[in-house]
Design an enzyme around this catalytic site. Structure first.
Site, PDB file in Angstrom:
ATOM      1  N   ASP B  10      57.690  20.915 -12.417  1.00 55.77           N
ATOM      2  CA  ASP B  10      58.131  19.191 -12.324  1.00 55.77           C
ATOM      3  C   ASP B  10      59.100  19.921 -12.377  1.00 55.77           C
ATOM      4  O   ASP B  10      60.141  20.204 -13.004  1.00 55.77           O
ATOM      5  CB  ASP B  10      57.122  19.369 -13.186  1.00 55.77           C
ATOM      6  CG  ASP B  10      56.766  17.566 -13.289  1.00 55.77           C
ATOM      7  OD1 ASP B  10      55.757  16.789 -13.544  1.00 55.77           O
ATOM      8  OD2 ASP B  10      57.836  16.620 -11.861  1.00 55.77           O
ATOM      9  N   SER B  11      59.725  17.890 -12.775  1.00 53.46           N
ATOM     10  CA  SER B  11      60.656  18.090 -12.848  1.00 53.46           C
ATOM     11  C   SER B  11      61.508  17.722 -14.220  1.00 53.46           C
ATOM     12  O   SER B  11      63.070  18.107 -15.032  1.00 53.46           O
ATOM     13  CB  SER B  11      61.838  17.018 -11.855  1.00 53.46           C
ATOM     14  OG  SER B  11      61.220  15.628 -12.592  1.00 53.46           O
ATOM     15  N   GLY B  12      60.139  17.672 -15.399  1.00 51.74           N
ATOM     16  CA  GLY B  12      60.494  16.880 -16.811  1.00 51.74           C
ATOM     17  C   GLY B  12      61.012  15.638 -17.258  1.00 51.74           C
ATOM     18  O   GLY B  12      60.754  15.477 -18.297  1.00 51.74           O
ATOM     19  N   PHE B  14      58.017  13.837 -16.122  1.00 49.00           N
ATOM     20  CA  PHE B  14      56.059  12.912 -16.977  1.00 49.00           C
ATOM     21  C   PHE B  14      56.764  12.762 -17.883  1.00 49.00           C
ATOM     22  O   PHE B  14      56.512  12.097 -19.237  1.00 49.00           O
ATOM     23  CB  PHE B  14      55.808  13.614 -16.169  1.00 49.00           C
ATOM     24  CG  PHE B  14      54.495  13.199 -16.622  1.00 49.00           C
ATOM     25  CD1 PHE B  14      53.749  13.719 -18.274  1.00 49.00           C
ATOM     26  CD2 PHE B  14      53.763  11.979 -16.381  1.00 49.00           C
ATOM     27  CE1 PHE B  14      52.415  14.029 -18.418  1.00 49.00           C
ATOM     28  CE2 PHE B  14      52.254  11.399 -17.552  1.00 49.00           C
ATOM     29  CZ  PHE B  14      52.060  12.505 -18.553  1.00 49.00           C
ATOM     30  N   ASP B  64      62.375  11.846 -11.294  1.00 42.76           N
ATOM     31  CA  ASP B  64      62.069  10.550 -10.616  1.00 42.76           C
ATOM     32  C   ASP B  64      62.368   9.285 -12.170  1.00 42.76           C
ATOM     33  O   ASP B  64      61.821  10.392 -12.810  1.00 42.76           O
ATOM     34  CB  ASP B  64      60.895   9.996 -10.111  1.00 42.76           C
ATOM     35  CG  ASP B  64      59.367  10.696 -10.312  1.00 42.76           C
ATOM     36  OD1 ASP B  64      58.421  10.684 -10.381  1.00 42.76           O
ATOM     37  OD2 ASP B  64      59.868  11.714 -11.530  1.00 42.76           O
ATOM     38  N   GLN B 107      57.936   6.119  -6.188  1.00 39.33           N
ATOM     39  CA  GLN B 107      56.988   5.650  -7.334  1.00 39.33           C
ATOM     40  C   GLN B 107      57.175   4.226  -6.941  1.00 39.33           C
ATOM     41  O   GLN B 107      56.940   3.602  -5.519  1.00 39.33           O
ATOM     42  CB  GLN B 107      58.726   5.510  -8.069  1.00 39.33           C
ATOM     43  CG  GLN B 107      58.350   6.875  -9.251  1.00 39.33           C
ATOM     44  CD  GLN B 107      57.554   6.877  -9.988  1.00 39.33           C
ATOM     45  OE1 GLN B 107      56.599   6.286 -10.212  1.00 39.33           O
ATOM     46  NE2 GLN B 107      57.032   8.275 -10.165  1.00 39.33           N
ATOM     47  N   GLY B 134      53.398   8.328 -10.257  1.00 42.49           N
ATOM     48  CA  GLY B 134      53.482   7.225 -11.608  1.00 42.49           C
ATOM     49  C   GLY B 134      52.109   6.608 -11.788  1.00 42.49           C
ATOM     50  O   GLY B 134      51.321   5.440 -11.825  1.00 42.49           O
ATOM     51  N   ASP B 184      47.403  18.214  -9.268  1.00 38.09           N
ATOM     52  CA  ASP B 184      47.697  19.191 -10.462  1.00 38.09           C
ATOM     53  C   ASP B 184      47.237  17.723 -11.534  1.00 38.09           C
ATOM     54  O   ASP B 184      47.126  17.127 -11.404  1.00 38.09           O
ATOM     55  CB  ASP B 184      49.566  19.162 -10.242  1.00 38.09           C
ATOM     56  CG  ASP B 184      49.585  18.311 -11.086  1.00 38.09           C
ATOM     57  OD1 ASP B 184      50.050  17.319 -10.809  1.00 38.09           O
ATOM     58  OD2 ASP B 184      49.656  17.621 -12.559  1.00 38.09           O
ATOM     59  N   CYS B 222      26.633  27.831  -9.331  1.00 38.63           N
ATOM     60  CA  CYS B 222      28.010  28.710  -9.343  1.00 38.63           C
ATOM     61  C   CYS B 222      28.079  29.897  -9.543  1.00 38.63           C
ATOM     62  O   CYS B 222      27.409  30.398 -10.104  1.00 38.63           O
ATOM     63  CB  CYS B 222      28.549  28.215 -10.490  1.00 38.63           C
ATOM     64  SG  CYS B 222      30.159  28.265 -11.064  1.00 38.63           S
ATOM     65  N   CYS B 224      30.732  32.504 -10.519  1.00 41.21           N
ATOM     66  CA  CYS B 224      31.884  32.640 -11.203  1.00 41.21           C
ATOM     67  C   CYS B 224      31.236  33.396 -12.569  1.00 41.21           C
ATOM     68  O   CYS B 224      30.172  33.960 -12.087  1.00 41.21           O
ATOM     69  CB  CYS B 224      32.539  31.853 -11.758  1.00 41.21           C
ATOM     70  SG  CYS B 224      31.747  31.382 -13.455  1.00 41.21           S
ATOM     71  N   CYS B 227      28.989  32.132 -14.577  1.00 39.87           N
ATOM     72  CA  CYS B 227      27.760  31.760 -14.802  1.00 39.87           C
ATOM     73  C   CYS B 227      27.035  32.773 -13.484  1.00 39.87           C
ATOM     74  O   CYS B 227      25.675  32.637 -14.272  1.00 39.87           O
ATOM     75  CB  CYS B 227      27.564  30.602 -13.435  1.00 39.87           C
ATOM     76  SG  CYS B 227      29.082  28.622 -14.280  1.00 39.87           S
ATOM     77  N   HIS B 252      35.418  29.107 -16.012  1.00 41.16           N
ATOM     78  CA  HIS B 252      34.139  28.192 -14.804  1.00 41.16           C
ATOM     79  C   HIS B 252      34.659  26.876 -14.143  1.00 41.16           C
ATOM     80  O   HIS B 252      34.709  26.591 -12.948  1.00 41.16           O
ATOM     81  CB  HIS B 252      33.285  28.180 -15.865  1.00 41.16           C
ATOM     82  CG  HIS B 252      31.856  27.137 -15.379  1.00 41.16           C
ATOM     83  ND1 HIS B 252      31.415  27.353 -14.232  1.00 41.16           N
ATOM     84  CD2 HIS B 252      32.493  25.719 -15.049  1.00 41.16           C
ATOM     85  CE1 HIS B 252      30.826  26.007 -13.776  1.00 41.16           C
ATOM     86  NE2 HIS B 252      31.266  24.886 -14.367  1.00 41.16           N
TER      87      HIS B 252
END
Lengths: 397, 317
Positions: B10-12, B14, B64, B107, B134, B184, B222, B224, B227, B252
């Site tokens: 990410d750009s920083g 946030f 942004d 945005q 945003g 994400d 599940c 995994c 589980c 999990h």
């Protein structure tokens, strides 16, 4: 569990094998028990456990009191015992009340009814009956009887009482003993040679499969330790295994091995890991670079390094060159230094893996020395090597 | 990191929203007080791209100007135009365009007019991919899905659409129905550290006393490692107390999210996406009480979920 001594070296040091019922490979002693929290390592995830050397890493130490935090004996039973509950069918569990981290003996509150411990859920008084209920539900391979562990600075009278209680509780525990599991009789006595002798003699009379030696690492000095240990081991039958808690540092482990101890706890690794320390001491006790030893800026003493030190910010080499643990094969000091700085738990996972791997290697070197009859020399060289580092460090200070 | 798979940075930007009381946003960039030593730091589009060039991720994000959706007024418009002017500076500063894909971020708050201007502006730059930014703040779900729908309708079909900060499994299913591709979120691991597991029915709070003697796995469906090996009772005694509890639950939860993504993908390829959505909603809302915003979004997405919604209750009398 079966145990047999295979080789001797210079006196009391001995190499043996432990054979567990659920694991086909014999585990050689002297051996390290891996510390766990509720049966799993503190940080090493279960899928990375197999990356540790096998079969050395297959003995786990578990403290029954951990489960009092939220898992009843009934539920542990319903889950089929520890091996089933944790999915660790080919590992051995040794249940011991001493964990030195979160469940600490509260010797002032212990009384004739039970042993008192300071735990995360408050102060608990554990009676033999309750203790055996936990042990029965857990079904460990090995378990130690309930002891009244006291530090060395208590009065003689209190020390004597701890021996009386521990022997009495040993009999109580054996009477309630579950069908499976090897019972290790607890031996206490503080730093009083007479009481140690008395306790060892009493416990040696009982029908147990091995011995758990408690009360060490609780105030005795390094100089008085060998005499205390030898007093105990001279009395105990040779063919039964001896497990000790409280000897963590390499020098202390070597003292224990020299006296004839077979199994050791690894709380030392936990403390190293929390501090961000990684073990680097040469496993054969001989430092090849000793002649050009320089005290570096990070203040390392050639035994361990502090990965938080800024000198490692750009160090793209593994912790120990040539180490085949998961951490050294995949990651650099710079990366772990970064993880520590940003408070990522992966740092502890990677460090615990390396330290465990390294210490298991130390024990392998000890066993080799015993089998080739060189243990005394190995012991001496190791201690001298450590002293040299400290001396050089002192000169540069 | 010794990570052989793909990386995205990410750009920083946030952090601007998170540290807003320390930030001063100008045409140049963002000035904020370093939380480490209090010294003023300026993050410009050029600097953000330079750092991301050095880290070397496969996908990098433009810097942004992101504002909370709960804010109203001219600040939103100002931020949108900053974002458009800064994308040109990001593109100019990008030194590795053939190795790293620079995504622009749409945005404009909750204002459809501003969002439209931003989308057009970014699409004109012909970027490798586009993010919808945003959102995932304090806005209502009803506002949220409408912005996503507007953007996915206007963004090019042949480029990835990345909804940043999303999110809950339900949100991902809805956004996927509306045409989004990438997400994400810290949610799966953060909720794991608080002792909450993601299951098809919603969530399972392992901290609850009822879990203390429940010997079933977290999710019987599940596959995994967690589980397959551990019971709810054992995880219960670990969570919030031991690092291992966080590890196992995170494992999990991440497995759950990856399986959800894989199932969404496969159901689309095999032409049974609406059935998958219906099944997903049926398990999560067994009483048929699917939230209205989901129903509205699915209608716009063209997915018929009437089979899993009970008729609206008499609360509308």
């Amino acid at each position: 569990m079966k145990f047999a001594v295979k080789a001797w070296s210079n006196g009391s040091a001995r190499a043996g094998v432990v054979q567990l019922g659920n694991f086909p490979h014999p585990i050689e002693t002297p051996c390290l028990l891996l510390s766990t929290r509720k049966g799993l390592p503190f940080f090493i995830s279960p899928d990375l456990l197999p990356s540790l050397p096998s079969p050395d890493s297959h003995l786990l130490q578990v403290c029954p009191l951990h489960f009092l935090e939220g898992l009843s004996p009934k539920t542990i039973s319903n889950s089929g015992g520890l091996h089933q509950m944790l999915g660790l069918h080919d590992y051995g569990f040794a249940a011991v009340t001493r964990d030195s981290i979160q469940c600490l003996p509260e010797y002032n509150s212990t009384n004739k009814v039970g042993a008192s411990f300071e735990t995360p859920c408050g102060r608990l008084l554990i009676k033999p009956v309750e203790y055996m209920e936990l042990i029965s539900s857990m079904r460990p391979n090995i378990w130690a009887t309930l002891a009244d562990e006291v530090p060395t600075w208590v009065s003689d009278k209190r020390n004597r009482t701890s021996v009386d209680r521990t022997v009495r509780w040993l009999d109580d525990c054996i009477a309630l003993s579950p069908a499976g599991g090897a019972v290790f009789g607890a031996i206490v006595g503080g730093s009083n040679v007479e009481e140690r002798r008395r306790c060892a003699q009493e416990v040696a009379k009982r029908n147990v499969s091995g011995y758990w030696i408690g009360g060490f690492g609780l105030g005795e000095s390094r100089d008085e330790r060998p005499a205390l240990l030898n007093t105990i081991t001279d009395i105990l039958p040779e063919e039964k295994p001896r497990l000790i808690c409280g000897l963590g540092l390499p020098e202390e482990v070597l003292q224990g091995v020299a006296s004839g101890i077979d199994l050791f706890d690894s709380v030392y690794i936990y403390h190293l890991t929390l501090g961000g320390f990684a073990l680097t001491f040469p496993l054969n006790g001989v430092d090849e670079n000793e002649s050009d030893f320089q005290l570096s800026d990070n203040g390392s003493d050639r035994t361990k390094i502090n990965l938080r030190a800024t000198v490692y910010r750009k160090d793209a080499s593994p912790i120990v060159e040539g180490c085949c643990c998961y951490t050294c094969q995949n990651h650099t000091k710079a990366y772990i230094n970064h993880l520590l700085n940003v408070h990522e738990m992966l740092a502890q996972t990677l460090i615990e893996i390396h330290n465990t791997h390294h210490y298991l290697g130390f024990f392998r070197a000890i066993r080799e020395a015993i089998k080739t009859g060189n243990f005394e020399q190995f012991h001496r060289q190791f201690i001298e090597g450590r002293r040299n580092c400290v001396a050089v460090a002192a000169m540069h200070a | 990191m010794n990570w052989p798979r793909a990386l995205l940075t990410d750009s920083g930007g946030f952090q601007m929203v998170s540290l807003l009381h320390l930030a001063d946003i100008t045409e140049k960039g963002v000035t904020f007080q370093s939380p480490v030593d209090g010294k003023p730091m300026l993050l410009t589009p050029e600097e953000s791209i330079q750092i991301q060039n050095r880290i070397g991720a496969d996908i990098i994000m433009a810097l942004d100007d992101v504002v909370k959706t709960t804010i109203t007024g001219p600040r939103i418009e100002e931020a949108m135009y900053h974002t458009l002017r800064w994308i040109d500076r990001c593109i100019a500063a990008h030194e590795r365009p053939h190795e790293q894909n620079l995504f622009g971020i749409v945005q404009g708050g909750l204002d459809p007019v501003l969002r439209d201007i931003c989308v057009r502006g970014l699409v004109d730059r012909n970027l490798p991919g586009y993010a919808i930014g945003g959102l995932a703040g304090g806005e209502s779900k009803d506002s949220f899905w409408r912005v996503v729908a507007q953007c996915t309708a206007a963004l090019p079909e042949d480029k990835p659409r990345y909804v940043m900060g999303v999110g809950y499994p339900l949100d991902i299913v809805v956004c996927s129905a509306l045409g989004a591709d990438m997400y994400d979120c810290v949610y799966p691991t953060r909720t794991a550290r608080f002792g909450t597991a993601l299951v098809p029915e919603g969530v399972l709070k392992l901290k609850h006393n009822a879990m203390a003697d429940d010997t079933r796995p977290i999710d019987p469906t599940c596959a995994c490692m967690v589980c397959r090996t551990y019971s709810r009772a054992y995880i219960h005694c670990l969570v919030t107390k031991d690092a291992m509890g966080s590890q196992l639950l995170s494992y999990h939860n991440l497995y759950y999210m990856m399986k959800l993504s894989r199932d969404l993908h496969t159901s689309i390829i095999e032409g049974r996406f609406p059935e998958f959505v219906c099944n997903f909603l049926r398990i999560m809302f067994p009483k048929g009480d699917v939230p209205e915003w989901v129903c509205n979004a699915m209608e716009v997405a063209g997915i018929d979920i009437s089979s899993c919604c009970s008729p609206f209750s008499s609360s509308q009398d």
